[in-house]
Motif scaffolding. Structure first.
Motif, PDB file in Angstrom:
ATOM      1  N   GLY A  46     -60.795 -36.992  18.316  1.00 28.98           N
ATOM      2  CA  GLY A  46     -60.260 -36.363  19.450  1.00 28.98           C
ATOM      3  C   GLY A  46     -59.261 -35.426  19.120  1.00 28.98           C
ATOM      4  N   ALA A  47     -58.305 -35.027  20.076  1.00 33.29           N
ATOM      5  CA  ALA A  47     -57.477 -34.230  20.243  1.00 33.29           C
ATOM      6  C   ALA A  47     -56.213 -34.563  19.208  1.00 33.29           C
ATOM      7  N   ILE A  48     -56.414 -34.607  17.952  1.00 37.54           N
ATOM      8  CA  ILE A  48     -55.381 -35.107  16.818  1.00 37.54           C
ATOM      9  C   ILE A  48     -55.298 -34.137  15.748  1.00 37.54           C
ATOM     10  N   GLU A  49     -54.138 -34.334  15.007  1.00 40.83           N
ATOM     11  CA  GLU A  49     -53.782 -33.672  13.801  1.00 40.83           C
ATOM     12  C   GLU A  49     -52.889 -34.341  13.103  1.00 40.83           C
ATOM     13  N   ILE A  50     -52.886 -34.232  11.608  1.00 42.54           N
ATOM     14  CA  ILE A  50     -52.035 -34.962  10.808  1.00 42.54           C
ATOM     15  C   ILE A  50     -50.950 -34.061  10.461  1.00 42.54           C
ATOM     16  N   ARG A  51     -49.770 -34.756  10.562  1.00 40.50           N
ATOM     17  CA  ARG A  51     -48.542 -34.064  10.444  1.00 40.50           C
ATOM     18  C   ARG A  51     -47.424 -34.818   9.443  1.00 40.50           C
ATOM     19  N   LYS A  52     -46.489 -34.305   8.991  1.00 39.66           N
ATOM     20  CA  LYS A  52     -45.356 -34.859   8.423  1.00 39.66           C
ATOM     21  C   LYS A  52     -44.591 -35.913   9.562  1.00 39.66           C
ATOM     22  N   SER A  53     -44.313 -37.118   9.279  1.00 42.15           N
ATOM     23  CA  SER A  53     -44.048 -37.976  10.310  1.00 42.15           C
ATOM     24  C   SER A  53     -42.413 -38.398   9.933  1.00 42.15           C
ATOM     25  N   GLU A  54     -41.682 -38.783  11.009  1.00 37.52           N
ATOM     26  CA  GLU A  54     -40.278 -39.151  10.833  1.00 37.52           C
ATOM     27  C   GLU A  54     -40.210 -40.582  10.362  1.00 37.52           C
ATOM     28  N   ILE A  55     -41.476 -41.280  10.883  1.00 35.79           N
ATOM     29  CA  ILE A  55     -41.748 -42.713  10.654  1.00 35.79           C
ATOM     30  C   ILE A  55     -41.783 -42.858   9.202  1.00 35.79           C
ATOM     31  N   SER A  56     -42.940 -42.149   8.441  1.00 36.17           N
ATOM     32  CA  SER A  56     -43.155 -42.417   7.006  1.00 36.17           C
ATOM     33  C   SER A  56     -44.172 -41.535   6.633  1.00 36.17           C
ATOM     34  N   GLY A  57     -43.821 -40.869   5.603  1.00 37.67           N
ATOM     35  CA  GLY A  57     -44.737 -39.793   5.040  1.00 37.67           C
ATOM     36  C   GLY A  57     -45.604 -38.972   6.069  1.00 37.67           C
ATOM     37  N   ARG A  58     -46.763 -39.358   6.249  1.00 36.35           N
ATOM     38  CA  ARG A  58     -47.713 -38.310   7.260  1.00 36.35           C
ATOM     39  C   ARG A  58     -48.008 -39.407   8.280  1.00 36.35           C
ATOM     40  N   GLY A  59     -48.328 -38.647   9.322  1.00 32.62           N
ATOM     41  CA  GLY A  59     -48.815 -39.484  10.781  1.00 32.62           C
ATOM     42  C   GLY A  59     -49.883 -38.790  11.376  1.00 32.62           C
ATOM     43  N   VAL A  60     -50.314 -39.505  12.384  1.00 32.37           N
ATOM     44  CA  VAL A  60     -51.608 -38.848  13.444  1.00 32.37           C
ATOM     45  C   VAL A  60     -50.795 -38.463  14.577  1.00 32.37           C
ATOM     46  N   PHE A  61     -50.915 -37.180  15.156  1.00 31.32           N
ATOM     47  CA  PHE A  61     -50.391 -36.819  16.425  1.00 31.32           C
ATOM     48  C   PHE A  61     -51.280 -36.309  17.528  1.00 31.32           C
ATOM     49  N   ALA A  62     -51.005 -36.680  18.485  1.00 30.51           N
ATOM     50  CA  ALA A  62     -51.901 -36.125  19.787  1.00 30.51           C
ATOM     51  C   ALA A  62     -51.598 -34.646  20.155  1.00 30.51           C
ATOM     52  N   THR A  63     -52.600 -33.588  19.813  1.00 30.82           N
ATOM     53  CA  THR A  63     -52.409 -32.352  20.344  1.00 30.82           C
ATOM     54  C   THR A  63     -52.635 -32.073  21.805  1.00 30.82           C
ATOM     55  N   LYS A  64     -53.205 -32.885  22.573  1.00 30.20           N
ATOM     56  CA  LYS A  64     -53.029 -32.883  24.007  1.00 30.20           C
ATOM     57  C   LYS A  64     -52.826 -34.164  24.656  1.00 30.20           C
ATOM     58  N   ASN A  65     -52.104 -34.253  25.810  1.00 25.92           N
ATOM     59  CA  ASN A  65     -52.038 -35.444  26.775  1.00 25.92           C
ATOM     60  C   ASN A  65     -53.436 -36.182  26.479  1.00 25.92           C
ATOM     61  N   ILE A  66     -52.993 -37.686  26.378  1.00 29.03           N
ATOM     62  CA  ILE A  66     -54.240 -38.513  26.467  1.00 29.03           C
ATOM     63  C   ILE A  66     -53.845 -39.602  27.297  1.00 29.03           C
ATOM     64  N   ASP A  67     -54.626 -40.056  28.134  1.00 30.45           N
ATOM     65  CA  ASP A  67     -54.528 -41.129  29.264  1.00 30.45           C
ATOM     66  C   ASP A  67     -54.690 -42.414  28.407  1.00 30.45           C
TER      67      ASP A  67
END
Length: 539
Positions: A179-200
Motif C-alpha cells: 500500500g501507501a508506504i515507504e521505508i525510512r530512518k526511524s526514531e524508534i530503531s534503525g529503519r521503519g515503515v511509514f505511511a505516505t497517505k492517511n490510512i483508515d
C-alpha cells in the motif's frame, strides 16, 4: 568418406533421440532432478547440432523448444523459478510463439506473483490455435491473473466466502500487495515503515507471502524443546534452499537487520520488495549463503503466528508456525501499536488497527501492550529492545514518583478485590489530573483488572456505579493500542448480556463491528465478520 560421415550423423541423431526419450520418460515419472540433468545433456547437444552445416534446423529448433520448456517445468516443480524462467526465455528466443512455453512461463510468473507479465503470456497463448483444446484450462489461469493483478493494485481483498464456508480446504491464494508506504530512518530503531497517505483503521497496509514457513501440530499448550529445535532446523533449511535458488531473495534478506549497528544500515527502496522488481540476474551457481549472517537475520526477523498482535484464520487453530516475511521485518515495535497482522495460509496481512496519518510510522506490538510497564520491560529483554515510546516514558515517571501505583501493583499480586483496585486507580488518575491518552496508557497497562471486574457480576453489583462504563474504557484503550481481540471479546460478551444490538445501549453492534475491523481488518463483509466474532468469543 561420405558414407562414414553419414553413419556418424545417423549415430548422433540416434543418440539425440535416445536422450530425448529418456528425458521425457523421467519427466513423465516426475523424477525432476534426473529429467533436468538429461534434458541439459540433450539441450547442449541439440544446440551444437544447430551449428552444423547438414543439420535440420527446423526440426532441431522444435526439439530444443520442447526440451527447454520441459526442463523449465521440472525446475518449477522444484521451486527453482528463476532458473525455470531463464529456460522459458531461451525457448521463446528460438520460437517467440511456442504455445507450451508461453503457458509454462505464465504459470511460473504467477508463482512469482508477477501478475501483469503472467497475464501477458496467457493472452498471447489464448490466440494460438492450440488453445482451443485447452481453452477452459487457459481461461482459468487468465481469469486468476486478472483477479490477482487487480488485487495487487487495489488491495481490495475479500475473504468472506472462505470464512462463511468454515475455512474449507487449503487457505486461499492471495495477491501480494504493497500500500501507501515507504521505508525510512526511524526514531524508534534503525529503519521503519511509514505511511505516505492517511490510512483508515482496518485498511490494508500490505499483503506478502512467506519466504519460508514451518509449522507443527500443538498436542498440548507448549511445544517440547526437541520439537522446537526440529522446527527451527527445518525452517532454516527451507530459507537456505530458497536463497540458493533466488538471487532476489538472497539480496533482500541481506538487507534485513542482524540486531546490531541499526543506525548505520542502508534504507532500501520499498519498490525493491514488489514482485515485479527483478533485480540483478545471477545464475543459481553464483548464489552463496553466509550462514552466520543468515542465522543472525532469522533470529532477529522471524515471526511466529501466535504473537499477541496477530490473528490466524484457519479451521483448527492447533498449529504453531514460524516464518520469514521480508517487508514486515522492517516494522518496529511500539507499546502503542497502530497495526496488526492476520495470517492466512503462508500469507501475512498487515492492516491499520487505528487511523494513521501520512508520515506516521507503522508499528506492531512485539510484546503484550495490555500489561504493566515492569512486565513489558521484562519481556522486551528477550527481544533485545528498549522501548522509548511516550507511553513507557509517562508510565516510568508515574511509577517512579507515585507510591499509590506501587500499592495497586502490590494489590494485584495479593489478589485484592479487582473492583476496588479499579476504583482506586481511577480516583488516583483524577487526583493526578491524568487525562486523554495518558489515561488510556494506564487503563491499557491494567487491562487485566478492568476485564476481570467487568466480567464479574458480583464485582459489578458492588462497584459498577463507581467505576467507568465498559465502553468508555474500551474507547480510551483502543485509542492508544488500537484494536485488540481481548477487548473485542469482552465487548461482545457484554453485548450478549444486554440482549444483542437492539438492547445493548451504547454497546451497539456497529461499535462492535468498528472494533472488529480494527482487529481483523476490512477483509470480510458483515455476515462473515459475525462468524469471526463468534470465534473470538469461543477462543
Amino acid at each position: 568418406m561420405a558414407t562414414t560421415t553419414t553413419t556418424e550423423e545417423e549415430e548422433q541423431e540416434e543418440y539425440l533421440q535416445q536422450l530425448r526419450s529418456k528425458a521425457t520418460e523421467l519427466f513423465i515419472r516426475e523424477e525432476w532432478n534426473d529429467s533436468i540433468q538429461t534434458y541439459s545433456q540433450f539441450i547442449t547437444l541439440c544446440t551444437h547440432h544447430l551449428s552444423l552445416p547438414h543439420s535440420d534446423p527446423q526440426k532441431l529448433r522444435k526439439s530444443l523448444c520442447i526440451a527447454l520448456c520441459n526442463r523449465a517445468e521440472a525446475k518449477s516443480r522444484l521451486r527453482d523459478f528463476n532458473s525455470a524462467l531463464q529456460d522459458c526465455d531461451h525457448a521463446l528466443q528460438v520460437d517467440a510463439t511456442h504455445f507450451k512455453t508461453l503457458v509454462c512461463k505464465g504459470k511460473i510468473l504467477l508463482s512469482l506473483n508477477r501478475y501483469s507479465m503472467a497475464l501477458h503470456c496467457f493472452k498471447i497463448a489464448l490466440l494460438d490455435p492450440q488453445a482451443s483444446g485447452n481453452s477452459e484450462f487457459l481461461v482459468g489461469y487468465f481469469e486468476k491473473c486478472k483477479k490477482f493483478e487487480f488485487l495487487s493494485r487495489t488491495g481490495n481483498l475479500d475473504l468472506s466466502d472462505w470464512v462463511l464456508n468454515g475455512f474449507p480446504g487449503k487457505a486461499p491464494e492471495l495477491a501480494e500487495y504493497i500500500g501507501a508506504i515507504e521505508i525510512r530512518k526511524s526514531e524508534i530503531s534503525g529503519r521503519g515503515v511509514f505511511a505516505t497517505k492517511n490510512i483508515d483503521a482496518g485498511s490494508l497496509i500490505l499483503v506478502t507471502k512467506a519466504i519460508a514457513i514451518e509449522r507443527s501440530i500443538l498436542v498440548g499448550k507448549d511445544l517440547s524443546e526437541d520439537t522446537q529445535l526440529v522446527m527451527w532446523k527445518n525452517f532454516i533449511d527451507k530459507v537456505v534452499d530458497f536463497v540458493r535458488k533466488c538471487h532476489k531473495t538472497r539480496d533482500l534478506i541481506g538487507k534485513l537487520s542482524i540486531g546490531e549497528n541499526e543506525d548505520e544500515l542502508d534504507v532500501p527502496d520499498v519498490e525493491l520488495f514488489r514482485p515485479e522488481s527483478i533485480g540483478e540476474m545471477h545464475s543459481s551457481d553464483d548464489i552463496d549463503v553466509d550462514m552466520v549472517k543468515l542465522l543472525a537475520i532469522l533470529d532477529v526477523n522471524s515471526l511466529t503466528e501466535d504473537a499477541v498482535s496477530a490473528n490466524v484464520l484457519r479451521k483448527n487453530n492447533d498449529c504453531y508456525g514460524v516464518g520469514l516475511w521480508l517487508l514486515p521485518s522492517f516494522i518496529n515495535h511500539s507499546c502503542c501499536p497502530n497495526a496488526r497482522r492476520l495470517h492466512v495460509g503462508d500469507y501475512l496481512i498487515v492492516h491499520a488497527s487505528r487511523d494513521l496519518k501520512a508520515g506516521e510510522e507503522i508499528t506492531l506490538a512485539y510484546l503484550d501492550p495490555l500489561i504493566p510497564l515492569n512486565k513489558r520491560k521484562e519481556m522486551s529483554m528477550t527481544w533485545g529492545i528498549h522501548c522509548k515510546c511516550k507511553r513507557c516514558k509517562f508510565e516510568g515517571e508515574i511509577l517512579f514518583s507515585k507510591q499509590e501505583m506501587k500499592e495497586i501493583e502490590i494489590g494485584i499480586e495479593r489478589g485484592m478485590d479487582v473492583g476496588g483496585l479499579v476504583y482506586k486507580l481511577e480516583e488516583q488518575m483524577k487526583r493526578w489530573k491524568v487525562r486523554g491518552k495518558e489515561k488510556g496508557y494506564l487503563r491499557a497497562s491494567f487491562w487485566s483488572l478492568y476485564s476481570e471486574a467487568y466480567g464479574s457480576e458480583r464485582c459489578m453489583k458492588r462497584w459498577g456505579r463507581r467505576i467507568p462504563a465498559l465502553d468508555a474504557v474500551v474507547d480510551s484503550i483502543t485509542d492508544v493500542v488500537g484494536g485488540d481481540h481481548r477487548v473485542l471479546k469482552i465487548l461482545m460478551e457484554e453485548l450478549k448480556k444486554k440482549g444483542g444490538g437492539s438492547g445493548g445501549g451504547n454497546l451497539e453492534m456497529e461499535k462492535v463491528f468498528k472494533l472488529a475491523r480494527e482487529v481483523y481488518g476490512k477483509v470480510v463483509k458483515k455476515q462473515a465478520m459475525r462468524t469471526l466474532l463468534e470465534l473470538c468469543i469461543a477462543d
